[in-house]
Write an enzyme that holds these catalytic residues in place. Sequence first.
Site, PDB file in Angstrom:
ATOM      1  N   HIS A   1       0.854  -1.193   0.000  1.00 14.50           N
ATOM      2  CA  HIS A   1       0.000   0.000   0.000  1.00 14.50           C
ATOM      3  C   HIS A   1       0.884   1.235   0.000  1.00 14.50           C
ATOM      4  CE1 HIS A   1       1.103  -0.817   4.183  1.00 14.50           C
ATOM      5  NE2 HIS A   1       1.226   0.509   4.230  1.00 14.50           N
TER       6      HIS A   1
ATOM      7  N   HIS B   1       6.079   6.055  -1.370  1.00 14.25           N
ATOM      8  CA  HIS B   1       6.741   4.773  -1.638  1.00 14.25           C
ATOM      9  C   HIS B   1       5.874   3.596  -1.213  1.00 14.25           C
ATOM     10  CE1 HIS B   1       7.651   5.423   2.647  1.00 14.25           C
ATOM     11  NE2 HIS B   1       7.746   4.117   2.723  1.00 14.25           N
TER      12      HIS B   1
HETATM   13  P1  ATP Z   1       5.678  -4.180  10.449  1.00 17.89           P
HETATM   14  O1  ATP Z   1       5.745  -3.085  11.477  1.00 17.89           O
HETATM   15  O2  ATP Z   1       5.266  -5.509  11.002  1.00 17.89           O
HETATM   16  O3  ATP Z   1       6.878  -4.247   9.585  1.00 17.89           O
HETATM   17  P2  ATP Z   1       4.121  -2.407   8.834  1.00 17.89           P
HETATM   18  O4  ATP Z   1       5.179  -1.403   9.106  1.00 17.89           O
HETATM   19  O5  ATP Z   1       3.710  -2.633   7.427  1.00 17.89           O
HETATM   20  O6  ATP Z   1       4.455  -3.819   9.470  1.00 17.89           O
HETATM   21  P3  ATP Z   1       2.643  -0.749  10.546  1.00 17.89           P
HETATM   22  O7  ATP Z   1       3.841  -0.625  11.453  1.00 17.89           O
HETATM   23  O8  ATP Z   1       1.301  -0.850  11.159  1.00 17.89           O
HETATM   24  O9  ATP Z   1       2.815  -2.022   9.616  1.00 17.89           O
HETATM   25  O10 ATP Z   1       2.682   0.453   9.547  1.00 17.89           O
HETATM   26  C1  ATP Z   1       1.653   0.697   8.627  1.00 17.89           C
HETATM   27  C2  ATP Z   1       2.175   1.626   7.567  1.00 17.89           C
HETATM   28  O11 ATP Z   1       2.590   2.855   8.170  1.00 17.89           O
HETATM   29  C3  ATP Z   1       3.394   1.099   6.833  1.00 17.89           C
HETATM   30  O12 ATP Z   1       3.328   1.575   5.491  1.00 17.89           O
HETATM   31  C4  ATP Z   1       4.563   1.722   7.558  1.00 17.89           C
HETATM   32  O13 ATP Z   1       5.685   1.881   6.720  1.00 17.89           O
HETATM   33  C5  ATP Z   1       3.992   3.069   7.936  1.00 17.89           C
HETATM   34  N1  ATP Z   1       4.567   3.541   9.204  1.00 17.89           N
HETATM   35  C6  ATP Z   1       4.762   2.815  10.299  1.00 17.89           C
HETATM   36  N2  ATP Z   1       5.278   3.542  11.303  1.00 17.89           N
HETATM   37  C7  ATP Z   1       5.411   4.780  10.820  1.00 17.89           C
HETATM   38  C8  ATP Z   1       5.885   6.003  11.363  1.00 17.89           C
HETATM   39  N3  ATP Z   1       6.318   6.102  12.618  1.00 17.89           N
HETATM   40  N4  ATP Z   1       5.883   7.093  10.556  1.00 17.89           N
HETATM   41  C9  ATP Z   1       5.428   7.017   9.296  1.00 17.89           C
HETATM   42  N5  ATP Z   1       4.965   5.894   8.724  1.00 17.89           N
HETATM   43  C10 ATP Z   1       4.957   4.793   9.462  1.00 17.89           C
END
Ligand code: ATP
Length: 190
Positions: free
Chosen positions: A43, A130
């Site tokens: 996504h 991205h």
């Molecule tokens: P995982 O943490 O298990 O690798 P994930 O990162 O895909 O999985 P989430 O951590 O819930 O799942 O994040 C959801 C989305 O938000 C992802 O696209 C992630 O890159 C983005 N994201 C996560 N944390 C942040 C942050 N602190 N700032 C900006 N974007 C974020």
Amino acid sequence: MATIRSFVCIDVPPEVKAAIERLQTKLRHLPVEVSWTRPANVHLTLKFLGDVEEARLGRVGEALDEIAQAHAPFELATDRGGVFPNADRPRVLWIGVRDERGLLRALVAQVEDALAQHGFAREARPFTAHLTIGRVRSERSARELARRFLAEEFPSYRFLVTHLILMRSDLRPDGALYTPLHRAPLRDRS
Ligand code: ATP
Ligand code: MG
């Protein structure tokens, strides 16, 4: 109070997910620990909300509806691969998204503004569109992986943004489980 980990994103079409899957398959054999994003989970994040009290999510959905209604569907395109923070120490592997007319950037700024009014902290880092395709979990051979990944071509797929999605994220040992909580349609072009 119950909280729900959530974020605002845009979906990408099946052909983009399929191309990402093919690229991941090419890179999987390298001796690097990578948590590859499941293609179905790929996504474009517009705004990460983190843990949000359940009672606030309805208002987030309404704010997204209002913003989405002010925009006609617009086109984006996939671009080359890239890594965060850099190729010497790759942590996140991603496919770039081109926003030639700056419409995505404008949309993200509106989402930031609207959600700031609802008390959500503004993102300090500049927005870089991205699609995360993998997260590097080990140092070993990571530079070699980055080198190979960055040398790969990725097709330029054009796709239409039609909805903003408020997504729930449940982090599981075997990867994140995403559940759409709300879909805000962009305005009809009629
Ligand atoms: P995982 O943490 O298990 O690798 P994930 O990162 O895909 O999985 P989430 O951590 O819930 O799942 O994040 C959801 C989305 O938000 C992802 O696209 C992630 O890159 C983005 N994201 C996560 N944390 C942040 C942050 N602190 N700032 C900006 N974007 C974020
Ligand atoms: Mg995460």
